[in-house]
Scaffold this motif. Structure first.
Motif, PDB file in Angstrom:
ATOM      1  N   THR A   6       0.716  -1.098  -0.111  1.00  0.00           N
ATOM      2  CA  THR A   6      -0.040   0.009  -0.049  1.00  0.00           C
ATOM      3  C   THR A   6       0.783   1.409  -0.030  1.00  0.00           C
ATOM      4  OG1 THR A   6      -1.711  -1.085   1.331  1.00  0.00           O
ATOM      5  CG2 THR A   6      -1.874   0.949   1.231  1.00  0.00           C
ATOM      6  N   TRP A   7       1.965   1.345   0.609  1.00  0.00           N
ATOM      7  CA  TRP A   7       3.046   2.239   0.521  1.00  0.00           C
ATOM      8  C   TRP A   7       4.133   2.052  -0.521  1.00  0.00           C
ATOM      9  CZ3 TRP A   7       0.534   5.669   3.542  1.00  0.00           C
ATOM     10  CH2 TRP A   7      -0.443   4.960   4.468  1.00  0.00           C
ATOM     11  N   PRO A   8       3.969   1.974  -1.755  1.00  0.00           N
ATOM     12  CA  PRO A   8       5.341   1.915  -2.501  1.00  0.00           C
ATOM     13  C   PRO A   8       6.326   2.939  -2.369  1.00  0.00           C
ATOM     14  CG  PRO A   8       3.233   2.467  -3.826  1.00  0.00           C
ATOM     15  CD  PRO A   8       2.821   2.217  -2.356  1.00  0.00           C
ATOM     16  N   THR A   9       5.776   4.095  -2.064  1.00  0.00           N
ATOM     17  CA  THR A   9       6.748   5.355  -2.057  1.00  0.00           C
ATOM     18  C   THR A   9       7.665   5.361  -0.896  1.00  0.00           C
ATOM     19  OG1 THR A   9       4.936   6.784  -1.090  1.00  0.00           O
ATOM     20  CG2 THR A   9       5.390   6.856  -3.445  1.00  0.00           C
ATOM     21  N   VAL A  10       7.284   4.554   0.291  1.00  0.00           N
ATOM     22  CA  VAL A  10       7.805   4.275   1.421  1.00  0.00           C
ATOM     23  C   VAL A  10       8.786   3.016   1.451  1.00  0.00           C
ATOM     24  CG1 VAL A  10       7.617   4.221   3.998  1.00  0.00           C
ATOM     25  CG2 VAL A  10       6.160   5.566   2.651  1.00  0.00           C
ATOM     26  N   PHE A  11       8.169   2.037   0.833  1.00  0.00           N
ATOM     27  CA  PHE A  11       8.748   0.578   1.110  1.00  0.00           C
ATOM     28  C   PHE A  11       9.648   0.097  -0.332  1.00  0.00           C
ATOM     29  CE2 PHE A  11       5.597   0.552   4.268  1.00  0.00           C
ATOM     30  CZ  PHE A  11       6.530   0.500   5.478  1.00  0.00           C
ATOM     31  N   GLY A  12       9.249   1.007  -1.374  1.00  0.00           N
ATOM     32  CA  GLY A  12       9.770   0.585  -2.689  1.00  0.00           C
ATOM     33  C   GLY A  12       9.188  -0.751  -3.130  1.00  0.00           C
ATOM     34  N   ASP A  13      10.118  -1.643  -3.908  1.00  0.00           N
ATOM     35  CA  ASP A  13       9.725  -2.925  -4.254  1.00  0.00           C
ATOM     36  C   ASP A  13       9.531  -3.872  -3.305  1.00  0.00           C
ATOM     37  OD1 ASP A  13       9.185  -5.147  -5.648  1.00  0.00           O
ATOM     38  OD2 ASP A  13      10.939  -4.869  -7.004  1.00  0.00           O
ATOM     39  N   PRO A  14       8.494  -4.480  -3.144  1.00  0.00           N
ATOM     40  CA  PRO A  14       7.987  -5.483  -1.992  1.00  0.00           C
ATOM     41  C   PRO A  14       8.883  -6.618  -2.062  1.00  0.00           C
ATOM     42  CG  PRO A  14       5.993  -4.696  -2.905  1.00  0.00           C
ATOM     43  CD  PRO A  14       7.063  -3.989  -3.971  1.00  0.00           C
ATOM     44  N   ASP A  15       9.308  -6.955  -3.380  1.00  0.00           N
ATOM     45  CA  ASP A  15      10.224  -8.140  -3.584  1.00  0.00           C
ATOM     46  C   ASP A  15      11.582  -7.843  -3.001  1.00  0.00           C
ATOM     47  OD1 ASP A  15       8.055  -9.503  -4.686  1.00  0.00           O
ATOM     48  OD2 ASP A  15       8.543  -9.034  -6.710  1.00  0.00           O
ATOM     49  N   GLN A  16      11.907  -6.757  -2.896  1.00  0.00           N
ATOM     50  CA  GLN A  16      13.416  -6.273  -2.379  1.00  0.00           C
ATOM     51  C   GLN A  16      13.326  -5.809  -1.026  1.00  0.00           C
ATOM     52  OE1 GLN A  16      15.458  -4.133  -5.470  1.00  0.00           O
ATOM     53  NE2 GLN A  16      15.243  -5.480  -6.853  1.00  0.00           N
ATOM     54  N   ALA A  17      12.221  -5.803  -0.321  1.00  0.00           N
ATOM     55  CA  ALA A  17      12.002  -5.105   0.890  1.00  0.00           C
ATOM     56  C   ALA A  17      12.622  -5.885   1.970  1.00  0.00           C
ATOM     57  CB  ALA A  17      10.573  -4.986   1.231  1.00  0.00           C
ATOM     58  N   VAL A  18      13.242  -5.195   2.916  1.00  0.00           N
ATOM     59  CA  VAL A  18      13.573  -5.747   4.029  1.00  0.00           C
ATOM     60  C   VAL A  18      12.775  -6.730   5.060  1.00  0.00           C
ATOM     61  CG1 VAL A  18      15.306  -5.476   6.083  1.00  0.00           C
ATOM     62  CG2 VAL A  18      15.412  -3.843   3.938  1.00  0.00           C
ATOM     63  N   ALA A  19      13.293  -7.859   5.426  1.00  0.00           N
ATOM     64  CA  ALA A  19      12.601  -8.676   5.944  1.00  0.00           C
ATOM     65  C   ALA A  19      11.836  -7.985   7.259  1.00  0.00           C
ATOM     66  CB  ALA A  19      13.072 -10.031   6.429  1.00  0.00           C
ATOM     67  N   PRO A  20      10.693  -8.133   7.501  1.00  0.00           N
ATOM     68  CA  PRO A  20      10.127  -7.635   8.897  1.00  0.00           C
ATOM     69  C   PRO A  20      10.599  -8.220  10.170  1.00  0.00           C
ATOM     70  CG  PRO A  20       8.630  -9.268   8.026  1.00  0.00           C
ATOM     71  CD  PRO A  20       9.616  -9.317   7.171  1.00  0.00           C
ATOM     72  N   ALA A  21      10.901  -7.277  11.212  1.00  0.00           N
ATOM     73  CA  ALA A  21      11.721  -7.435  12.176  1.00  0.00           C
ATOM     74  C   ALA A  21      10.747  -7.785  13.517  1.00  0.00           C
ATOM     75  CB  ALA A  21      12.595  -6.026  12.772  1.00  0.00           C
ATOM     76  N   PHE A  22       9.438  -7.724  13.327  1.00  0.00           N
ATOM     77  CA  PHE A  22       8.593  -8.356  14.389  1.00  0.00           C
ATOM     78  C   PHE A  22       7.284  -9.185  13.940  1.00  0.00           C
ATOM     79  CE2 PHE A  22      10.680  -4.303  15.589  1.00  0.00           C
ATOM     80  CZ  PHE A  22      10.928  -4.445  16.658  1.00  0.00           C
ATOM     81  N   ALA A  23       7.264 -10.099  14.832  1.00  0.00           N
ATOM     82  CA  ALA A  23       6.024 -10.970  14.434  1.00  0.00           C
ATOM     83  C   ALA A  23       4.596 -10.137  14.460  1.00  0.00           C
ATOM     84  CB  ALA A  23       6.108 -12.199  15.718  1.00  0.00           C
ATOM     85  N   SER A  24       3.843 -10.631  13.628  1.00  0.00           N
ATOM     86  CA  SER A  24       2.593  -9.846  13.307  1.00  0.00           C
ATOM     87  C   SER A  24       1.570 -10.500  14.435  1.00  0.00           C
ATOM     88  CB  SER A  24       2.072 -10.401  11.818  1.00  0.00           C
ATOM     89  OG  SER A  24       1.875 -11.454  11.961  1.00  0.00           O
ATOM     90  N   SER A  25       1.839 -11.506  14.847  1.00  0.00           N
ATOM     91  CA  SER A  25       1.045 -12.195  15.836  1.00  0.00           C
ATOM     92  C   SER A  25       1.032 -11.492  17.256  1.00  0.00           C
ATOM     93  CB  SER A  25       1.176 -13.581  16.026  1.00  0.00           C
ATOM     94  OG  SER A  25       2.406 -13.896  16.339  1.00  0.00           O
ATOM     95  N   ARG A  26       2.350 -10.779  17.555  1.00  0.00           N
ATOM     96  CA  ARG A  26       2.578  -9.967  18.647  1.00  0.00           C
ATOM     97  C   ARG A  26       2.655  -8.629  18.888  1.00  0.00           C
ATOM     98  NH1 ARG A  26       6.642 -13.389  22.437  1.00  0.00           N
ATOM     99  NH2 ARG A  26       5.209 -12.338  24.179  1.00  0.00           N
ATOM    100  N   PHE A  27       2.223  -8.023  17.713  1.00  0.00           N
ATOM    101  CA  PHE A  27       2.640  -6.663  17.590  1.00  0.00           C
ATOM    102  C   PHE A  27       0.977  -5.980  17.975  1.00  0.00           C
ATOM    103  CE2 PHE A  27       1.455  -3.096  14.848  1.00  0.00           C
ATOM    104  CZ  PHE A  27       2.595  -2.315  15.086  1.00  0.00           C
ATOM    105  N   ARG A  28       1.407  -5.024  18.718  1.00  0.00           N
ATOM    106  CA  ARG A  28       0.036  -4.166  19.277  1.00  0.00           C
ATOM    107  C   ARG A  28       0.465  -2.745  19.313  1.00  0.00           C
ATOM    108  NH1 ARG A  28       0.135  -5.553  24.111  1.00  0.00           N
ATOM    109  NH2 ARG A  28      -0.022  -3.761  25.309  1.00  0.00           N
ATOM    110  N   ILE A  29      -0.334  -1.744  18.692  1.00  0.00           N
ATOM    111  CA  ILE A  29      -0.243  -0.575  19.010  1.00  0.00           C
ATOM    112  C   ILE A  29      -1.099  -0.149  20.175  1.00  0.00           C
ATOM    113  CG2 ILE A  29      -0.929   1.718  17.964  1.00  0.00           C
ATOM    114  CD1 ILE A  29      -0.613   0.674  15.544  1.00  0.00           C
ATOM    115  N   GLN A  30      -0.485   0.311  21.240  1.00  0.00           N
ATOM    116  CA  GLN A  30      -0.820   0.764  22.537  1.00  0.00           C
ATOM    117  C   GLN A  30      -1.792   2.099  22.610  1.00  0.00           C
ATOM    118  OE1 GLN A  30       3.226  -0.384  24.282  1.00  0.00           O
ATOM    119  NE2 GLN A  30       1.674  -0.712  25.991  1.00  0.00           N
TER     120      GLN A  30
END
Length: 213
Positions: free
Chosen positions: A133-157
């Motif tokens: 959804t944010w190509p201008t921020v992350f560029g090519d999804p295939d070359q993006a850096v691997a995520p650093a956090f697990a989605s199952s344990r992510f929470r915005i407080q």
């Protein structure tokens, strides 16, 4: 000539009565010292240990006595932050603390748009979900850096959106929690995402995220 009195004689009783009466008159005629006041009978130590002095706070130089109600001299402070590890139950307190620290200064519509964009952008950055959804921020999804956090344990407080010095700039303050790839879970992480307002030829305005430096 010796006079003798038989025991129980009326004459002996009369003389004894007269002698006692005269002795009483003499005693009454003697000068009497003034009696000491009752207050002096209380030892100083006992007065110092009276209940009132034991429970009363120390008085200041300007105190006039009596009971006075305590009145606050300072405005209430910002809500206290919960301790780390409090979990979801502490998120509301963090949200209140953010709102108390930065007064709202954006239109309600702009604030909602910025909060939605800020939450989605942070989630995409941390977990990799929605980066397309944010190509201008992350560029090519295939070359993006691997995520650093697990989605199952992510929470915005908590999150708020506020102006960033100018009407066409804003910043979204986010507090979040997550477990990294090593399994270490940490809450209370802080991220600021900056946006600028862009207006189309038709007059519609949108908020565009700025590259993170």
């Amino acid at each position: 000539m010796t006079t003798s009195f038989a025991p129980g004689s009326p004459r002996l009783l009369l003389i004894a009565t007269m002698v006692l009466a005269m002795a009483g008159m003499v005693l009454l005629a003697l000068p009497r010292e003034p009696s000491a006041p009752l207050s002096s009978a209380t030892p100083p130590a006992a007065a110092a240990a009276s209940p009132t002095s034991a429970i009363s706070p120390s008085k200041g130089p300007a105190e006039t006595g009596g009971l006075t109600a305590a009145t606050p001299t300072e405005p209430p402070s910002a809500p206290a932050l919960p301790p780390h590890g409090e979990g979801v139950s502490g998120d509301r307190a963090i949200q209140r603390a953010l709102e108390a620290a930065w007064a709202a200064d954006l239109a309600a519509g702009d604030e909602r748009q910025l909060l939605t964009a800020g939450r989605d952008l942070l989630r995409a950055d941390a977990t990799g979900i929605g980066r397309a959804t944010w190509p201008t921020v992350f560029g090519d999804p295939d070359q993006a850096v691997a995520p650093a956090f697990a989605s199952s344990r992510f929470r915005i407080q908590a999150a708020i959106a506020r102006r960033d010095g100018r009407d066409d700039r804003a910043v979204v303050h986010l507090v979040w929690a997550g477990a990294d790839r090593g399994g270490t879970y940490t809450d209370g992480r802080i991220t600021d995402l900056h946006f600028t307002r862009t207006t189309s030829k038709k007059g519609a305005s949108t908020w565009t995220p700025q590259p993170r430096t």
